[in-house]
Design a protein around this motif. Structure first.
Motif, PDB file in Angstrom:
ATOM      1  N   GLU A  15       0.727  -1.119  -0.024  1.00  0.00           N
ATOM      2  CA  GLU A  15      -0.059   0.046  -0.079  1.00  0.00           C
ATOM      3  C   GLU A  15       0.798   1.152  -0.029  1.00  0.00           C
ATOM      4  O   GLU A  15       0.579   2.183  -0.734  1.00  0.00           O
ATOM      5  CB  GLU A  15      -0.833   0.015   1.112  1.00  0.00           C
ATOM      6  N   ARG A  16       1.795   1.085   0.807  1.00  0.00           N
ATOM      7  CA  ARG A  16       2.806   2.315   0.888  1.00  0.00           C
ATOM      8  C   ARG A  16       3.476   2.663  -0.606  1.00  0.00           C
ATOM      9  O   ARG A  16       3.769   3.876  -0.906  1.00  0.00           O
ATOM     10  CB  ARG A  16       3.768   2.149   1.963  1.00  0.00           C
ATOM     11  N   ASN A  17       3.608   1.677  -1.267  1.00  0.00           N
ATOM     12  CA  ASN A  17       4.076   1.847  -2.599  1.00  0.00           C
ATOM     13  C   ASN A  17       3.131   1.963  -3.694  1.00  0.00           C
ATOM     14  O   ASN A  17       3.647   1.929  -4.844  1.00  0.00           O
ATOM     15  CB  ASN A  17       5.280   0.895  -2.886  1.00  0.00           C
ATOM     16  N   ASP A  18       1.713   2.025  -3.424  1.00  0.00           N
ATOM     17  CA  ASP A  18       0.844   2.303  -4.481  1.00  0.00           C
ATOM     18  C   ASP A  18       0.844   0.903  -5.459  1.00  0.00           C
ATOM     19  O   ASP A  18       0.439   1.207  -6.609  1.00  0.00           O
ATOM     20  CB  ASP A  18       0.972   3.679  -5.364  1.00  0.00           C
ATOM     21  N   ALA A  19       1.154  -0.160  -4.948  1.00  0.00           N
ATOM     22  CA  ALA A  19       1.117  -1.270  -5.677  1.00  0.00           C
ATOM     23  C   ALA A  19      -0.167  -1.697  -6.195  1.00  0.00           C
ATOM     24  O   ALA A  19      -0.280  -2.516  -7.321  1.00  0.00           O
ATOM     25  CB  ALA A  19       1.794  -2.358  -4.830  1.00  0.00           C
ATOM     26  N   PHE A  20      -1.188  -1.530  -5.577  1.00  0.00           N
ATOM     27  CA  PHE A  20      -2.483  -1.807  -6.078  1.00  0.00           C
ATOM     28  C   PHE A  20      -3.065  -1.183  -7.242  1.00  0.00           C
ATOM     29  O   PHE A  20      -3.530  -1.689  -8.196  1.00  0.00           O
ATOM     30  CB  PHE A  20      -3.542  -1.834  -5.043  1.00  0.00           C
ATOM     31  N   ARG A  21      -2.465   0.015  -7.286  1.00  0.00           N
ATOM     32  CA  ARG A  21      -2.904   0.919  -8.622  1.00  0.00           C
ATOM     33  C   ARG A  21      -1.583   0.854  -9.579  1.00  0.00           C
ATOM     34  O   ARG A  21      -2.054   0.797 -10.837  1.00  0.00           O
ATOM     35  CB  ARG A  21      -2.966   2.629  -8.184  1.00  0.00           C
TER      36      ARG A  21
END
Length: 418
Positions: free
Chosen positions: A326-332
């Motif tokens: 989540e911190r690395n915006d991996a879901f987007r």
């Protein structure tokens, strides 16, 4: 009026390398004559034209005069009386000051062919010191021509000239965009370390990228880094990235991942606790100063912050792994997260004597990411209609559960393989 192929096309042909683009110089012509033959003008500072059919560049022979600091401080003069040798003498290196006419006859007034055979970068004349971009170009050429049979070295007198240019402040006059252009191109060559070694030797790296320059002489634990010196490690890392054919953002992130080690307390060396957090600000400052594109900047920041966590990932709890995603915006942006794993892989394999160790973290975190992405956030949200405050936490918990399952499966598979 006579035309010659000049520069890199002649050089690369003599080296037996593929010729990508051909530049031409035109002797004895005026702009009006070029226009009359159907050429299209494109030059702003001096007359350059595109051929009506091939669209290759044809520049009128010219001389130049230095009028101000930096690479833009020149006045150019074109005239039908300017000779081929007068045009070639203003070029940077002897290997780029060779011309070939339409019959294949070479004009080589500065012995460029001899320097090609010996593998030497040598400046043509004292005019070299008038343009600081030439330092960057030479360093980039060093990264390109770095492997036998085309392994070039800098002539001592040319290195001495570059050092004097740096001391005179010429490099300080370079605009950020031009510095980044040359650095990024050098990073994409077959051995980027040679570019940084040349820049460091002449003193330009300290002026342009002081955060990177500070890493040489900083020790690391020999158990994990037999090469010990952090600067040496970084060069191994970026060369590994080049060997794998990785993209520019990955190579740039690999280059900057350990900047924080140059600012830790020397009393704690060779340990560098907290260098990841320190590196974030350093990467941001460097990228802002050089106007680095956002894709390269963002991946470099992520890698500086989390490359240590990537290394420790197999020891983490499912919730901690979810938070890293989540911190690395991996879901987007899942591909960018996978690129960070590649940059971290470079960190692992860029170690002298430890090149053949395993780095299962890449496959492990790829599985973790895929598991988290498999959660249908929309379906989870449907269960909490009218309770929006609970949706985000419910999605987080679902992702943690999915990660926990895949990590348990991987652990069981490893135990079974023993």
């Amino acid at each position: 009026m006579k035309t010659y192929v000049v520069g890199g096309a002649v050089r690369d042909a003599l080296l037996g390398l593929p010729v990508q683009d051909r530049d031409h110089v035109v002797i004895g012509a005026t702009p009006e004559q070029m226009l009359a033959q159907g050429f299209t003008p494109v030059g702003k500072d001096f007359p350059v034209f595109l051929h009506p059919k091939t669209h290759e560049e044809y520049a009128l022979a010219r001389t130049e005069r230095k009028t101000a600091a930096g690479y833009k401080g020149f006045v150019f003069h074109t005239d039908p009386e300017v000779t081929l040798e007068q045009d070639l003498v203003r070029r940077d290196l002897t290997i780029n000051a060779i011309a070939r006419d339409e019959h294949g006859v070479l004009t080589d007034p500065f012995n460029g062919r001899a320097d090609l055979e010996k593998g030497i970068f040598r400046h043509v004349s004292a005019a070299f010191e008038e343009d600081p971009v030439r330092i960057l170009r030479l360093a980039r050429f060093a990264a390109r021509f770095s492997v036998a049979p085309h392994a070039f070295v800098v002539a001592p007198e040319t290195m001495a000239l570059m050092k004097s240019m740096v001391q005179a402040g010429e490099v300080d006059a370079l605009v950020a965009e031009r510095v980044w252009q040359e650095i990024s191109r050098g990073l994409m060559e077959q051995k980027p370390s040679r570019m940084f070694e040349v820049l460091r030797e002449c003193g330009a790296l300290e002026r342009l990228m002081p955060e990177l320059n500070a890493l040489w002489g900083v020790p690391q634990p020999p158990k994990f880094h037999p090469e010990i010196d952090t600067g040496v490690h970084i060069m191994l890392v970026v060369d590994y990235a080049a060997q794998q054919g990785f993209s520019l953002p990955i190579r740039f992130a690999a280059l900057l991942h350990d900047l924080g080690k140059g600012t830790t307390d020397p009393a704690t060396w060779p340990r560098h606790h907290g260098h990841e957090e320190r590196g974030i600000t350093l990467v941001k400052n460097l990228c802002e100063r050089l106007k680095v594109p956002s894709d390269c900047r963002d991946l470099a920041i992520m890698t500086a912050r989390d490359h240590g966590n990537v290394g420790r990932s197999r020891e983490m709890r499912a919730a901690t792994l979810q938070d890293m995603l989540e911190r690395n915006d991996a879901f987007r942006k899942p591909q960018r997260f996978l690129d960070m794993l590649k940059a971290s892989e470079c960190d692992c394999f860029g170690r002298s004597g430890l090149e053949n160790i395993q780095f299962p973290q890449v496959s492990f975190l790829t599985s973790v990411l895929n598991a988290a992405l498999s959660v249908n956030a929309g379906e989870v949200a449907q269960k909490f209609l009218g309770q929006p405050q609970k949706i985000a936490e419910a999605i987080r918990i679902a992702r943690i559960d999915a990660i926990r399952l895949v990590t348990q499966d991987k652990l069981q598979a490893e135990i079974s393989a023993l």
